[in-house]
Design a protein around this motif. Structure first.
Motif, PDB file in Angstrom:
ATOM      1  N   ARG A  74     -40.082 -33.578  33.917  1.00  8.23           N
ATOM      2  CA  ARG A  74     -38.634 -33.615  33.721  1.00  8.23           C
ATOM      3  C   ARG A  74     -38.250 -34.340  32.435  1.00  8.23           C
ATOM      4  NH1 ARG A  74     -35.603 -34.418  39.588  1.00  8.23           N
ATOM      5  NH2 ARG A  74     -35.555 -32.190  40.086  1.00  8.23           N
ATOM      6  N   GLU A  77     -39.393 -31.680  29.700  1.00 10.82           N
ATOM      7  CA  GLU A  77     -38.836 -30.341  29.894  1.00 10.82           C
ATOM      8  C   GLU A  77     -39.603 -29.308  29.066  1.00 10.82           C
ATOM      9  OE1 GLU A  77     -34.601 -30.459  29.187  1.00 10.82           O
ATOM     10  OE2 GLU A  77     -34.226 -31.117  31.242  1.00 10.82           O
ATOM     11  N   LYS A  79     -41.557 -25.856  28.038  1.00  8.34           N
ATOM     12  CA  LYS A  79     -41.371 -24.462  28.405  1.00  8.34           C
ATOM     13  C   LYS A  79     -42.460 -24.019  29.379  1.00  8.34           C
ATOM     14  CE  LYS A  79     -39.082 -22.997  24.132  1.00  8.34           C
ATOM     15  NZ  LYS A  79     -39.174 -22.126  22.922  1.00  8.34           N
ATOM     16  N   GLN A  80     -43.642 -24.639  29.209  1.00  2.00           N
ATOM     17  CA  GLN A  80     -44.783 -24.219  30.013  1.00  2.00           C
ATOM     18  C   GLN A  80     -45.694 -25.416  30.265  1.00  2.00           C
ATOM     19  OE1 GLN A  80     -47.799 -21.367  28.252  1.00  2.00           O
ATOM     20  NE2 GLN A  80     -46.863 -20.031  29.779  1.00  2.00           N
ATOM     21  N   SER A 105     -39.057 -26.761  42.361  1.00  2.00           N
ATOM     22  CA  SER A 105     -37.773 -27.327  41.926  1.00  2.00           C
ATOM     23  C   SER A 105     -37.669 -27.417  40.406  1.00  2.00           C
ATOM     24  CB  SER A 105     -37.582 -28.719  42.541  1.00  2.00           C
ATOM     25  OG  SER A 105     -38.420 -29.677  41.924  1.00  2.00           O
ATOM     26  N   LEU A 106     -38.801 -27.286  39.727  1.00  2.00           N
ATOM     27  CA  LEU A 106     -38.812 -27.366  38.254  1.00  2.00           C
ATOM     28  C   LEU A 106     -38.710 -25.952  37.688  1.00  2.00           C
ATOM     29  CD1 LEU A 106     -41.681 -30.010  38.032  1.00  2.00           C
ATOM     30  CD2 LEU A 106     -39.261 -30.430  37.580  1.00  2.00           C
ATOM     31  N   ASN A 107     -37.601 -25.299  37.946  1.00  2.00           N
ATOM     32  CA  ASN A 107     -37.492 -23.870  37.654  1.00  2.00           C
ATOM     33  C   ASN A 107     -37.209 -23.540  36.198  1.00  2.00           C
ATOM     34  OD1 ASN A 107     -34.820 -24.680  37.565  1.00  2.00           O
ATOM     35  ND2 ASN A 107     -34.288 -23.777  39.550  1.00  2.00           N
ATOM     36  N   ARG A 108     -37.117 -24.550  35.342  1.00  2.00           N
ATOM     37  CA  ARG A 108     -36.942 -24.285  33.913  1.00  2.00           C
ATOM     38  C   ARG A 108     -38.277 -24.242  33.183  1.00  2.00           C
ATOM     39  NH1 ARG A 108     -32.233 -28.160  31.686  1.00  2.00           N
ATOM     40  NH2 ARG A 108     -32.597 -26.827  29.857  1.00  2.00           N
ATOM     41  N   THR A 109     -39.367 -24.474  33.908  1.00  2.00           N
ATOM     42  CA  THR A 109     -40.700 -24.514  33.327  1.00  2.00           C
ATOM     43  C   THR A 109     -41.596 -23.505  34.029  1.00  2.00           C
ATOM     44  OG1 THR A 109     -40.491 -26.876  32.792  1.00  2.00           O
ATOM     45  CG2 THR A 109     -42.715 -25.992  32.924  1.00  2.00           C
ATOM     46  N   SER A 110     -42.427 -22.799  33.259  1.00  2.00           N
ATOM     47  CA  SER A 110     -43.419 -21.911  33.858  1.00  2.00           C
ATOM     48  C   SER A 110     -44.764 -22.638  33.919  1.00  2.00           C
ATOM     49  CB  SER A 110     -43.552 -20.616  33.058  1.00  2.00           C
ATOM     50  OG  SER A 110     -44.051 -20.867  31.751  1.00  2.00           O
TER      51      SER A 110
END
Length: 222
Positions: A74, A77, A79-80, A105-110
């Protein structure tokens, strides 16, 4: 040999295969060019696995490690995130469900998992946690694997070894610290997980180690 004191989420610049990376004091590696966070040998589930076997590990360590991982992701943040194998230590236990919930819950990261020898869960378990799984992942001239291979024509970033180096001080003082171990064509990352132990490395001439001492990075060239 000088030590460099770093802010909690700052990194020490390490050059690998012509690219600039940041070694973080949290025992992880950041590739700023692509905003990729690289983590080796988290061994989530190990505390519960050993507690079931009668080893007296503190139950608080389960949430401590999970919180540490989530806070790191977090704060950056990325991207991957690339997990370089041994993400989960053994068979499914209660820690897997905690990890799965936190990762989803960390849906902004792949997330990519490069399988290691401890990654024995059925593929469906990893996929249900939003993880893409593979044995090798390559991009921009760098190959990511769990365990170093005999390949010399490609630069590999890997884990598996849990490298540590014995730093000797004045008198008989000494301390063994986790490190990033860099050879001519490999960069072996420190184990991210707690209770993983350290393998004592013996660097050769021209090789480099980057010792991690809490919030300090200590670079040494041999």
């Amino acid at each position: 040999m000088n030590s460099i004191r770093l802010p909690l989420y700052y990194g020490y610049n390490v050059h690998l295969a012509g690219h600039s990376f940041l070694l973080l004091p949290q025992r992880a590696l950041l590739w700023p060019k692509y905003h990729i966070l690289i983590i080796a040998d988290a061994h989530i589930g190990k505390v519960t696995h050993f507690r079931k076997a009668g080893v007296a590990l503190p139950v608080d360590a389960i949430l401590t490690q999970m919180t540490r991982l989530k806070e790191l992701i977090r704060s950056i943040e990325p991207k991957q995130v690339i997990f370089l194998g041994d993400l989960f230590h053994s068979d499914v236990n209660s820690e897997w469900e905690i990890f799965k919930s936190e990762i989803l819950s960390l849906n902004r990261t792949s997330f990519i998992l490069v399988r290691g020898n401890h990654d024995i869960l059925p593929s469906g378990q990893y996929l249900s946690a939003g993880l893409k799984i593979c044995d090798i992942f390559s991009t921009d001239g760098i190959t990511f694997v769990h365990q170093a291979t005999e390949e010399v024509s490609k630069f590999e970033i890997c884990g598996h070894m849990h490298p540590g180096y014995l730093l000797k001080g004045k008198g008989k003082q000494s301390v063994r610290l986790p490190c990033l171990y860099k050879t001519n064509n490999k960069a072996i990352l420190p184990a991210y997980g707690d209770f993983t132990g350290l393998f004592n490395i013996q660097p050769s001439t021209g090789e480099e180690v980057y010792l991690i001492a809490k919030d300090k990075i200590i670079p040494i060239t041999f």
